[in-house]
Design an enzyme around this catalytic site. Structure first.
Site, PDB file in Angstrom:
ATOM      1  N   ASN A  90       0.873  -1.171   0.000  1.00 51.57           N
ATOM      2  CA  ASN A  90       0.000   0.000   0.000  1.00 51.57           C
ATOM      3  C   ASN A  90       0.911   1.221   0.000  1.00 51.57           C
ATOM      4  O   ASN A  90       1.434   1.613   1.031  1.00 51.57           O
ATOM      5  CB  ASN A  90      -0.874  -0.050   1.260  1.00 51.57           C
ATOM      6  CG  ASN A  90      -1.818   1.136   1.343  1.00 51.57           C
ATOM      7  OD1 ASN A  90      -1.719   2.076   0.566  1.00 51.57           O
ATOM      8  ND2 ASN A  90      -2.724   1.077   2.301  1.00 51.57           N
TER       9      ASN A  90
ATOM     10  N   ARG B 265      -2.636  -2.157  -3.371  1.00 47.14           N
ATOM     11  CA  ARG B 265      -3.780  -1.253  -3.257  1.00 47.14           C
ATOM     12  C   ARG B 265      -3.604  -0.186  -4.343  1.00 47.14           C
ATOM     13  O   ARG B 265      -2.568   0.480  -4.404  1.00 47.14           O
ATOM     14  CB  ARG B 265      -3.788  -0.589  -1.895  1.00 47.14           C
ATOM     15  CG  ARG B 265      -4.831   0.477  -1.822  1.00 47.14           C
ATOM     16  CD  ARG B 265      -4.789   1.210  -0.507  1.00 47.14           C
ATOM     17  NE  ARG B 265      -5.792   2.259  -0.527  1.00 47.14           N
ATOM     18  CZ  ARG B 265      -5.592   3.455  -0.007  1.00 47.14           C
ATOM     19  NH1 ARG B 265      -4.455   3.774   0.558  1.00 47.14           N
ATOM     20  NH2 ARG B 265      -6.555   4.349  -0.056  1.00 47.14           N
TER      21      ARG B 265
ATOM     22  N   HIS C 127     -12.299   4.072  -0.384  1.00 48.31           N
ATOM     23  CA  HIS C 127     -12.325   3.204   0.807  1.00 48.31           C
ATOM     24  C   HIS C 127     -13.113   1.930   0.523  1.00 48.31           C
ATOM     25  O   HIS C 127     -13.619   1.286   1.446  1.00 48.31           O
ATOM     26  CB  HIS C 127     -13.001   3.885   2.019  1.00 48.31           C
ATOM     27  CG  HIS C 127     -12.166   4.936   2.680  1.00 48.31           C
ATOM     28  ND1 HIS C 127     -12.737   6.018   3.284  1.00 48.31           N
ATOM     29  CD2 HIS C 127     -10.839   5.062   2.860  1.00 48.31           C
ATOM     30  CE1 HIS C 127     -11.792   6.789   3.792  1.00 48.31           C
ATOM     31  NE2 HIS C 127     -10.621   6.228   3.546  1.00 48.31           N
TER      32      HIS C 127
ATOM     33  N   ASN D 153      -8.371   8.865   9.344  1.00 43.73           N
ATOM     34  CA  ASN D 153      -7.894  10.177   8.930  1.00 43.73           C
ATOM     35  C   ASN D 153      -8.718  10.660   7.740  1.00 43.73           C
ATOM     36  O   ASN D 153      -9.125  11.797   7.662  1.00 43.73           O
ATOM     37  CB  ASN D 153      -6.416  10.089   8.568  1.00 43.73           C
ATOM     38  CG  ASN D 153      -5.670  11.200   9.223  1.00 43.73           C
ATOM     39  OD1 ASN D 153      -6.219  12.292   9.435  1.00 43.73           O
ATOM     40  ND2 ASN D 153      -4.430  10.942   9.543  1.00 43.73           N
TER      41      ASN D 153
ATOM     42  N   ARG E  39      -9.434  17.208   5.634  1.00 39.91           N
ATOM     43  CA  ARG E  39     -10.276  17.497   4.463  1.00 39.91           C
ATOM     44  C   ARG E  39     -11.635  18.015   4.908  1.00 39.91           C
ATOM     45  O   ARG E  39     -12.203  17.534   5.892  1.00 39.91           O
ATOM     46  CB  ARG E  39     -10.469  16.234   3.622  1.00 39.91           C
ATOM     47  CG  ARG E  39      -9.257  15.891   2.787  1.00 39.91           C
ATOM     48  CD  ARG E  39      -9.436  14.542   2.100  1.00 39.91           C
ATOM     49  NE  ARG E  39      -8.553  13.552   2.687  1.00 39.91           N
ATOM     50  CZ  ARG E  39      -8.597  12.250   2.451  1.00 39.91           C
ATOM     51  NH1 ARG E  39      -9.493  11.762   1.635  1.00 39.91           N
ATOM     52  NH2 ARG E  39      -7.743  11.436   3.018  1.00 39.91           N
TER      53      ARG E  39
ATOM     54  N   GLY F 237      -9.769   4.116  12.312  1.00 35.60           N
ATOM     55  CA  GLY F 237      -9.124   4.428  13.601  1.00 35.60           C
ATOM     56  C   GLY F 237     -10.074   5.042  14.618  1.00 35.60           C
ATOM     57  O   GLY F 237     -10.090   4.674  15.792  1.00 35.60           O
TER      58      GLY F 237
ATOM     59  N   GLY G 120     -13.611   5.176  14.280  1.00 35.80           N
ATOM     60  CA  GLY G 120     -14.810   4.340  14.410  1.00 35.80           C
ATOM     61  C   GLY G 120     -14.578   3.104  15.262  1.00 35.80           C
ATOM     62  O   GLY G 120     -15.471   2.653  15.981  1.00 35.80           O
TER      63      GLY G 120
ATOM     64  N   ASN H  20     -12.142   2.854  17.640  1.00 32.30           N
ATOM     65  CA  ASN H  20     -11.525   3.106  18.958  1.00 32.30           C
ATOM     66  C   ASN H  20     -12.162   4.188  19.807  1.00 32.30           C
ATOM     67  O   ASN H  20     -11.743   4.390  20.942  1.00 32.30           O
ATOM     68  CB  ASN H  20     -10.048   3.476  18.762  1.00 32.30           C
ATOM     69  CG  ASN H  20      -9.267   2.351  18.135  1.00 32.30           C
ATOM     70  OD1 ASN H  20      -9.255   1.252  18.669  1.00 32.30           O
ATOM     71  ND2 ASN H  20      -8.640   2.607  17.002  1.00 32.30           N
TER      72      ASN H  20
ATOM     73  N   GLU I 154      -7.987  -4.000   5.413  1.00 32.70           N
ATOM     74  CA  GLU I 154      -7.865  -3.911   3.961  1.00 32.70           C
ATOM     75  C   GLU I 154      -6.771  -4.844   3.440  1.00 32.70           C
ATOM     76  O   GLU I 154      -6.912  -5.453   2.389  1.00 32.70           O
ATOM     77  CB  GLU I 154      -7.583  -2.464   3.553  1.00 32.70           C
ATOM     78  CG  GLU I 154      -8.776  -1.565   3.844  1.00 32.70           C
ATOM     79  CD  GLU I 154      -8.431  -0.097   3.876  1.00 32.70           C
ATOM     80  OE1 GLU I 154      -8.622   0.564   2.874  1.00 32.70           O
ATOM     81  OE2 GLU I 154      -7.965   0.379   4.927  1.00 32.70           O
TER      82      GLU I 154
HETATM   83  P1  AMP Z   1      -6.819   5.720  10.542  1.00 39.84           P
HETATM   84  O1  AMP Z   1      -6.676   6.696   9.399  1.00 39.84           O
HETATM   85  O2  AMP Z   1      -7.911   4.709  10.294  1.00 39.84           O
HETATM   86  O3  AMP Z   1      -5.530   5.128  11.000  1.00 39.84           O
HETATM   87  O4  AMP Z   1      -7.369   6.586  11.800  1.00 39.84           O
HETATM   88  C1  AMP Z   1      -6.638   7.651  12.351  1.00 39.84           C
HETATM   89  C2  AMP Z   1      -7.521   8.439  13.299  1.00 39.84           C
HETATM   90  O5  AMP Z   1      -8.031   7.557  14.302  1.00 39.84           O
HETATM   91  C3  AMP Z   1      -6.796   9.567  14.003  1.00 39.84           C
HETATM   92  O6  AMP Z   1      -7.597  10.725  14.049  1.00 39.84           O
HETATM   93  C4  AMP Z   1      -6.618   9.012  15.421  1.00 39.84           C
HETATM   94  O7  AMP Z   1      -6.528  10.001  16.389  1.00 39.84           O
HETATM   95  C5  AMP Z   1      -7.912   8.227  15.565  1.00 39.84           C
HETATM   96  N1  AMP Z   1      -7.864   7.305  16.702  1.00 39.84           N
HETATM   97  C6  AMP Z   1      -7.099   6.220  16.885  1.00 39.84           C
HETATM   98  N2  AMP Z   1      -7.300   5.687  18.129  1.00 39.84           N
HETATM   99  C7  AMP Z   1      -8.225   6.489  18.732  1.00 39.84           C
HETATM  100  C8  AMP Z   1      -8.862   6.501  20.016  1.00 39.84           C
HETATM  101  N3  AMP Z   1      -8.570   5.579  20.938  1.00 39.84           N
HETATM  102  N4  AMP Z   1      -9.763   7.490  20.267  1.00 39.84           N
HETATM  103  C9  AMP Z   1     -10.059   8.426  19.353  1.00 39.84           C
HETATM  104  N5  AMP Z   1      -9.493   8.475  18.133  1.00 39.84           N
HETATM  105  C10 AMP Z   1      -8.589   7.516  17.821  1.00 39.84           C
END
Ligand code: AMP
Length: 414
Positions: free
Chosen positions: A7, A99, A189, A220, A250, A341, A343, A345, A395
């Protein structure tokens, strides 16, 4: 089959080596051998690599481009130093899954890469000028390093959304613009939406035709998909990944007229504004602080900063609005699925998004929501009519599985 999953972004590369075959796919027993990521390609790069569940190692090396990065990685993984006994030489890499961000209207599913396909991916550069060139470089580099006999498969971010009906993918601009330039919604996505839809129906023991859900990929980058009968009927990202939900940097949806207004008032060019909406907006733009949701939540708790609160509220409000819109578009759904990330966490963000959705029969279970972090689970109450789930996306796993299926000529079931 040992599949190297690649990726590649402009200055980063994520990779995994996954051993899988049809039997392992059927039993959900794919073997993740190693994984990692490289940051800072083009300069002194930082390489993190992890073998199975051992602690990850961090290395540094000057890596000028994707080609040098892949060469470094393959040489390192195959060396004694790496401690990856499954890969003793590059001959132990049997296939590569890439990807690829944009497959335009041409690629409706994952595809074995040959010269014709590579040309097709090049033809889509216009649609994803930042991403497709890097993906192509990754494919060419893997070909040079491993030889033409090692099959490579392209898995497109756009292909899952090929089921969108015209009413969802056409913009209300003069139709000749679609004819001439393929100006339309493509959606992104796709691999993530497809994976969590697959996990949802596997968890509930449902056939694909009974998969009627709204998936929210909140990372992100953020996007929503309305999945009816197992396939998307609408999605929030558009011609590019800028449209739709509020994201880290964005803007998501804005009135298109603000572009020329900002241009005039701030003396900016079209590409300056493109940059502004893609890299300086969203959570970062509103808070003025960061694009990172975790940091924003910590800041809100500590200082109750007004703009930080606004950023989180606008983010959640937009997501809730899309759930409402998609419930109408689909004529109702069975579940809302959170991934990415944020959704996966953040129980707080999930709760804020679902607030006031009781009218639609959506009732979160506060305790289940709180304890379902980084793992799969239902987070709605037992009697909620509209269910809610958190499902970690994967993914890379889907790319490895598609690679095997495409090479063996088995149509993908997910
Ligand atoms: P991704 O692009 O899927 O890796 O997601 C990144 C985003 O997920 C960033 O804004 C991180 O701060 C958020 N993130 C990861 N862990 C947590 C958490 N425990 N609580 C809130 N946001 C999180």
């Amino acid at each position: 089959m040992n599949v190297l999953v690649v990726n590649s972004g402009s200055s980063t590369l994520k990779f995994q080596v996954i051993a899988t075959d049809l039997e392992r796919i059927g039993e959900d027993k794919d073997d993740r051998i190693c994984r990692g990521e490289v940051e800072g390609i083009g300069g002194e790069a930082i390489i993190r690599i992890r073998y199975r569940s051992y602690p990850s190692r961090t290395l540094t090396a000057p890596l000028r481009d994707i080609s040098a990065t892949l060469e470094y990685l393959l040489r390192y993984i195959a060396s004694d130093q790496s401690g990856v006994p499954e890969i003793r030489s590059t001959a132990d890499v049997n296939a590569v899954g890439h990807r690829v961000v944009h497959g335009g209207e041409m690629f409706k599913e994952s595809t074995l890469i040959d010269d014709r396909v590579l040309k097709g991916i090049e033809d889509c550069i216009d649609l994803a000028p930042l991403h497709n060139p890097t993906n192509i470089k990754g494919i060419q580099a893997a070909r040079e390093l491993l030889g033409k006999d090692v099959p490579q498969v392209a898995v497109f971010d756009t292909s899952f959304h090929h089921s969108l009906p015209e009413q969802a993918y056409l913009y209300a601009v003069p139709y000749h613009l679609y004819r001439r330039h393929r100006i339309r919604r493509y959606g992104f996505h796709g691999t993530s939406h497809r994976y969590v839809a697959f996990r949802y129906r596997a968890t509930r023991g449902l056939p694909r035709e009974q998969t009627n859900i709204i998936t929210l990929h909140l990372g992100n980058g953020c996007s929503a998909a309305a999945i009816k009968g197992g396939f998307p009927v609408d999605t929030s990202m558009g011609m590019t990944p800028l449209e739709g939900l509020v994201m880290g940097t964005r803007s998501g949806d804005v009135d298109p007229a603000v572009v020329s207004i900002i241009a005039r008032k701030e003396g900016l060019s079209a590409s300056d504004i493109d940059m502004l909406l893609n890299t300086q907006s969203g959570l970062l733009g509103i808070s003025g602080l960061t694009n990172d949701m975790r940091e924003l939540q910590a800041e809100l708790q500590e200082h109750d900063d007004r703009r930080v609160r606004l950023a989180i509220e606008i983010f959640c409000y937009r997501a809730r609005k899309y759930i409402g819109a998609y419930l109408a578009a689909m004529g109702g759904a069975d579940a809302v699925v959170f991934t990415g990330g944020i959704g996966e966490n953040s129980p707080d963000v999930r709760a804020r998004i679902c607030t006031g959705m009781e009218w639609a029969g959506l009732q979160l279970d506060a305790a289940k929501n709180q304890e379902t972090v980084g793992r799969e689970g239902r987070i709605s109450t037992d009697d909620s009519k509209l269910l809610a789930y958190a499902i970690p996306t994967d993914e890379e796993l889907l790319i490895a599985r598609d690679t095997v299926r495409v090479i063996l000529g088995v149509p993908h079931p997910s």
